[in-house]
Structure formats: structure tokens, C-alpha cells
Design an enzyme around this catalytic site. Structure first.
Site, short mmCIF file in Angstrom:
data_model
loop_
_atom_site.label_atom_id
_atom_site.label_comp_id
_atom_site.label_asym_id
_atom_site.label_seq_id
_atom_site.Cartn_x
_atom_site.Cartn_y
_atom_site.Cartn_z
N CYS A 80 7.16 -5.09 15.59
CA CYS A 80 6.78 -4.09 16.59
C CYS A 80 5.34 -4.38 16.98
CB CYS A 80 6.94 -2.69 16.01
SG CYS A 80 8.62 -2.39 15.42
N CYS A 122 3.52 8.54 1.32
CA CYS A 122 4.09 7.57 2.25
C CYS A 122 4.29 6.27 1.46
CB CYS A 122 3.10 7.39 3.39
SG CYS A 122 3.63 6.23 4.63
N SER A 173 11.97 5.68 14.95
CA SER A 173 10.79 5.23 15.70
C SER A 173 11.25 4.84 17.10
CB SER A 173 10.17 4.02 14.99
OG SER A 173 9.74 4.41 13.71
N LEU A 174 11.16 5.79 18.02
CA LEU A 174 11.73 5.55 19.35
C LEU A 174 10.71 4.87 20.28
CD1 LEU A 174 14.35 6.02 20.96
CD2 LEU A 174 13.31 8.12 21.84
N HIS A 175 9.62 5.54 20.57
CA HIS A 175 8.45 4.97 21.26
C HIS A 175 8.64 4.60 22.73
CE1 HIS A 175 6.91 4.98 17.27
NE2 HIS A 175 7.47 3.87 16.88
N ASN A 186 -2.83 4.40 16.22
CA ASN A 186 -3.92 4.07 15.30
C ASN A 186 -4.27 2.60 15.44
OD1 ASN A 186 -4.16 6.65 13.88
ND2 ASN A 186 -2.08 6.23 13.18
N GLU A 203 0.82 -1.20 0.00
CA GLU A 203 0.00 0.00 0.00
C GLU A 203 0.86 1.26 0.00
OE1 GLU A 203 -4.11 -1.22 2.04
OE2 GLU A 203 -2.50 -0.95 3.49
N SER A 205 12.32 6.58 7.56
CA SER A 205 11.99 6.25 8.96
C SER A 205 12.49 4.85 9.27
CB SER A 205 10.47 6.33 9.14
OG SER A 205 10.13 5.89 10.44
N CYS A 265 -0.68 5.88 10.04
CA CYS A 265 0.58 5.24 10.44
C CYS A 265 0.32 3.87 11.05
CB CYS A 265 1.26 6.04 11.53
SG CYS A 265 1.92 7.57 11.00
N CYS A 324 2.16 -2.41 15.57
CA CYS A 324 2.13 -2.11 14.13
C CYS A 324 1.45 -3.24 13.35
CB CYS A 324 3.56 -1.90 13.63
SG CYS A 324 3.66 -1.71 11.84
N CYS A 362 7.10 -7.21 6.82
CA CYS A 362 8.26 -6.71 7.57
C CYS A 362 8.84 -7.87 8.37
CB CYS A 362 7.82 -5.58 8.50
SG CYS A 362 9.20 -4.70 9.26
N1 SAH Z 1 9.60 0.48 9.51
C1 SAH Z 1 9.82 1.87 9.63
C2 SAH Z 1 8.88 2.72 8.78
C3 SAH Z 1 7.43 2.33 8.73
S1 SAH Z 1 6.41 2.61 10.11
C4 SAH Z 1 9.74 2.28 11.08
O1 SAH Z 1 9.34 1.50 11.91
O2 SAH Z 1 10.14 3.41 11.36
C5 SAH Z 1 6.11 4.37 10.15
C6 SAH Z 1 5.82 4.90 11.55
O3 SAH Z 1 4.52 4.46 12.03
C7 SAH Z 1 6.80 4.38 12.58
O4 SAH Z 1 7.20 5.41 13.45
C8 SAH Z 1 5.99 3.35 13.32
O5 SAH Z 1 6.54 3.10 14.57
C9 SAH Z 1 4.64 4.01 13.36
N2 SAH Z 1 3.54 3.10 13.68
C10 SAH Z 1 3.48 1.78 13.49
N3 SAH Z 1 2.28 1.30 13.90
C11 SAH Z 1 1.57 2.34 14.37
C12 SAH Z 1 0.25 2.49 14.89
N4 SAH Z 1 -0.57 1.47 14.98
N5 SAH Z 1 -0.17 3.72 15.26
C13 SAH Z 1 0.66 4.79 15.10
N6 SAH Z 1 1.90 4.72 14.59
C14 SAH Z 1 2.36 3.52 14.24
FE1 SF4 Z 2 8.19 -3.05 10.65
FE2 SF4 Z 2 8.24 -0.39 11.13
FE3 SF4 Z 2 6.01 -1.84 11.59
FE4 SF4 Z 2 8.14 -2.12 13.16
S1 SF4 Z 2 6.90 -0.26 12.92
S2 SF4 Z 2 6.89 -3.78 12.32
S3 SF4 Z 2 9.82 -1.90 11.69
S4 SF4 Z 2 6.96 -1.49 9.62
#
Ligand code: SAH
Ligand code: SF4
Length: 385
Positions: free
Chosen positions: A137, A126, A242-244, A319, A112, A220, A362, A140, A133
């Protein structure tokens, strides 16, 4: 949470067939034209310039319209190369104007791409770098889809081209454009597909064609530390991390890659990122998970962790997706968290969720590629029986 890192999971090989010229850098195209006997070395540069304009400025998908190129050369191009777009399987438009395309690159390989108007200078695309992947995470949606394969540079470019087809941006508009920024924040981990991502960035940022400067292109990463320096050298793109979480115990859980590359190693790699300055800051993404990482103490810890790094912080309201194990922090909690960060000198950090109604925000992206593959295999087995 029982999350494992499986970087060796078998993935589908890259597609076969005629190479698509859209995914070649100028140098690669020049070499390929000579190698296939389309032109002699003396004319290679001139022909590359012509073909480049047709592809990246005019958006052609066939060789026929390249009227300034002789028929004999076009015949060789036709024979040995391709130019077409992959199929758009689904197009959705959100109430807020966000557009999402599901693209089928080859049977069972779908990803997508999302266009978000009003982000960056005009609008951000985007793009996905992988189908699925290898990382998991826990917040995600993409992370629940095992890696199918890396996308090629041509397939990354196809996402940009399809967006420009739909936005009506061929030939490249001389004035204002809707598509002004590119973010590698779609499906996949771009630093596990760095060579293709770097080639695509070289093509996108070329002065002729899409011509989006490297300062408006952001990669990212979830923190693939050993690839961060190379990413900077190869792409000179903006970096987002992506620190979190602000401590290893929690980040180990949310971003399992942290077990391999913990926070201090990640910060050291970021500090060494080439070109980092107050004018070129690194963005830290921080997803707001209710009761998990959203306390005022964590906001303060975040501020002190980033001391000395030219940084922007992006708070991303979580999200939700079907079956997701978290809830988004309450709005009041996010505002309190943001206020602490603001007081420390970081401006307007909350990212408005966009395209949630079409699962385009995201972390909501996912394709059915796995399923399609399994059902294809079943169909095949049935046919053979
Ligand atoms: N793999 C890379 C880029 C894709 S994710 C990465 O992890 O950085 C893009 C951004 O969306 C990242 O910061 C990720 O942590 C964030 N993300 C993933 N799942 C999410 C969710 N459910 N709600 C909000 N942000 C999310
Ligand atoms: Fe992969 Fe980024 Fe999603 Fe983590 S946040 S599972 S690295 S796409």
C-alpha cells in the site's frame, strides 16, 4: 506508481527450538504434553489447566514457580518446552502516553507493538502479525519493508505478554484493566497469517488469563477476500477493512491488492461476514490523503457505497513517515468530509493520531529486520573469509 504484488517473495522459515507453551491453545497444549510424555492422557486436562493459569494468569516465564506441579513433570517441561519472552530491543513512550516496543523474536526478525491508552474501553494494544508485509500500500511505511516472515502464535502472544509486563497487569487484575482491547493493526496483513492469528485470539479470549472478549478484538485487513469468511468462522473477532478509496481506479493505486479483489467483491465478502449486525458493525478505515481521496464527492460516494452494511467509519489522518509520497489532508477538509458522513448517520469518525512523535501511529511501523539480515550475512561472510 509502478507497484507490484509479489506474494511469492521468499521469507525466512519459522523459528526452530523448543516450542513455547505460551502460543498453544488449550487443546494444542494438552496434546503436546501427552506427546512429550510430560503427563498421561488421564491427567492431561488437569495439568493443562494448571500450566495455563501460571502462564496466562500469572505471567510466569520459567517453570520453577509452578509449585503445584511435581518436579518430575517440570523437568520434562524444562527439557522439551520454553516459556521465555523474546528480547525488547527498544521501548519508547510518547508525549501522549502511547508506548511502543521493538521486539526481537530471533536474530534479524524484529517487529513493533504499540499500546494506546484511552482507546477502546481502557486501552488498545496494536499487535503485529508479520515482520514486513507482502503488500505494498503506497501510503504505508510497513509496505516498504518486504516480508521477512509470518509471526507464530507464540510471537503474537509475546507482544501481549510484554505489554502486560510493562503495564504491571500480572496476575490478571480482577477489576479495571489498562489493556482492554486488541487490534491487529500493527505490521503485516493478518489474513495472510490467519492460523496463527486465530490461535492467538483463542488464547487471548480464553476466560482465564488475558480474558479479552472476541468483541474487543479487531482484525484489520486490506481486503484479502477469500480469507474473510474463514476469519469470521475461526475467530469471531470484529472486522476492520482498510478501504481508503471509493472507486477501483484509485484503490488499485493505493491498495494494490484491489487489482486482485476489487471493491464489489470485497463488499460482498463483508456482507457475508458471520455475526454482522448493528451491535457488531464492521469498521471501514479511510486514510485522509491530501488532494487524493478527500473531496466532498468522495465522502458522498463512501456513504452510498456502504449503504445496507452495518458499518462504522474511521477517518485516519495520514501519518507521514520518512520519504512518504503523500501529505495529510488539511484539518478543515477532514472536518467537511466527516460532516458529510455524520449527516448520513455515522458518529465521530476522525481517529486522533497517537504516538506520532515516536513513529507509533497507524502505518508508521517498520523494523530494520531486512538491514540486520543483510549486515549479519556480511559479518558472516567476513568471518568465513
Ligand atoms: N495490514 C492490515 C493491518 C495493518 S495497517 C491493513 O492494511 O488493514 C492498520 C491501518 O493503518 C490500516 O487501515 C492501514 O491502511 C492504515 N495505515 C497504513 N499506513 C498509514 C499511514 N501512513 N497513515 C495512516 N494510516 C495508515
Ligand atoms: Fe501491509 Fe496493511 Fe501496510 Fe498495506 S496497509 S502495506 S496491507 S500493513
Amino acid at each position: 506508481m509502478g507497484v507490484t504484488l509479489d506474494l511469492k517473495r521468499p521469507a525466512l522459515a519459522a523459528p526452530q527450538g523448543s516450542p513455547n507453551l505460551s502460543g498453544m491453545t488449550r487443546a494444542q497444549m494438552q496434546a503436546a504434553l501427552v506427546e512429550h510424555g510430560a503427563v498421561g492422557p488421564d491427567k492431561a486436562r488437569m495439568r493443562t489447566n494448571q500450566i495455563w493459569r501460571w502462564i496466562h494468569n500469572f505471567g510466569v516465564t520459567e517453570f520453577g514457580p509452578m509449585t503445584d506441579i511435581g518436579k518430575d513433570v517440570r523437568a520434562v517441561l524444562e527439557r522439551d518446552f520454553s516459556l521465555g519472552r523474546p528480547e525488547v530491543v527498544e521501548r519508547q513512550v510518547s508525549r501522549d502516553g502511547t508506548r511502543k516496543w521493538l521486539i526481537r523474536f530471533s536474530p534479524g526478525v524484529e517487529a513493533e507493538t504499540v499500546f494506546i491508552p484511552g482507546v477502546g474501553r481502557a486501552g488498545a494494544l496494536c499487535v503485529s502479525s508479520q515482520v514486513g508485509c507482502t503488500l505494498n500500500c503506497t501510503f504505508c511505511h510497513t509496505g516498504t519493508q518486504p516480508l521477512v516472515r509470518n509471526l507464530t502464535a507464540a510471537e503474537i502472544m509475546a507482544q501481549v505478554q510484554i505489554a502486560r509486563d510493562d503495564l504491571g497487569e500480572w496476575p490478571s487484575p480482577a477489576g479495571e484493566r489498562q489493556l482492554s482491547n486488541i487490534v491487529f493493526m500493527g505490521m503485516g496483513e493478518p489474513l495472510y497469517n490467519l492460523d496463527s492469528v486465530a490461535d492467538a485470539i483463542e488464547i487471548i479470549s480464553d476466560n482465564e488469563g488475558t480474558a479479552i472478549s472476541r468483541r474487543r478484538i479487531t482484525i484489520s485487513t486490506s481486503g484479502v477476500v477469500p480469507e474473510i469468511p474463514r476469519a469470521g468462522e475461526l475467530t469471531q473477532a470484529m472486522l476492520a477493512i482498510s478501504l481508503h478509496a471509493t472507486n477501483d481506479a484509485l484503490r488499485d493505486e493505493l491498495v494494490p491488492l484491489n487489482r486482485r479483489y476489487p471493491i464489489q467483491e470485497l463488499l460482498a465478502a463483508i456482507k457475508a461476514y458471520p455475526g454482522l449486525s448493528n451491535a457488531r458493525r464492521v469498521t471501514f478505515e479511510y486514510v485522509m490523503l491530501k488532494g487524493i481521496n478527500d473531496s466532498p464527492a468522495e465522502a458522498k460516494a463512501l456513504v452510498s457505497l456502504l449503504k445496507g452494511i452495518p458499518a462504522k467509519i474511521n477517518l485516519i489522518p495520514f501519518n507521514p513517515w520518512p520519504g512518504s509520497p503523500y501529505a495529510c489532508s488539511d484539518w478543515g477538509t477532514i472536518e467537511k468530509f466527516a460532516a458529510i458522513i455524520n449527516r448520513a448517520g455515522y458518529a465521530s469518525p476522525i481517529r486522533t493520531p497517537r504516538g506520532r512523535d515516536i513513529l507509533a501511529a497507524c502505518g508508521q511501523l517498520k523494523s530494520e529486520s531486512e538491514k540486520t539480515r543483510a549486515s549479519d550475512l556480511r559479518k558472516q561472510a567476513k568471518a568465513e573469509a
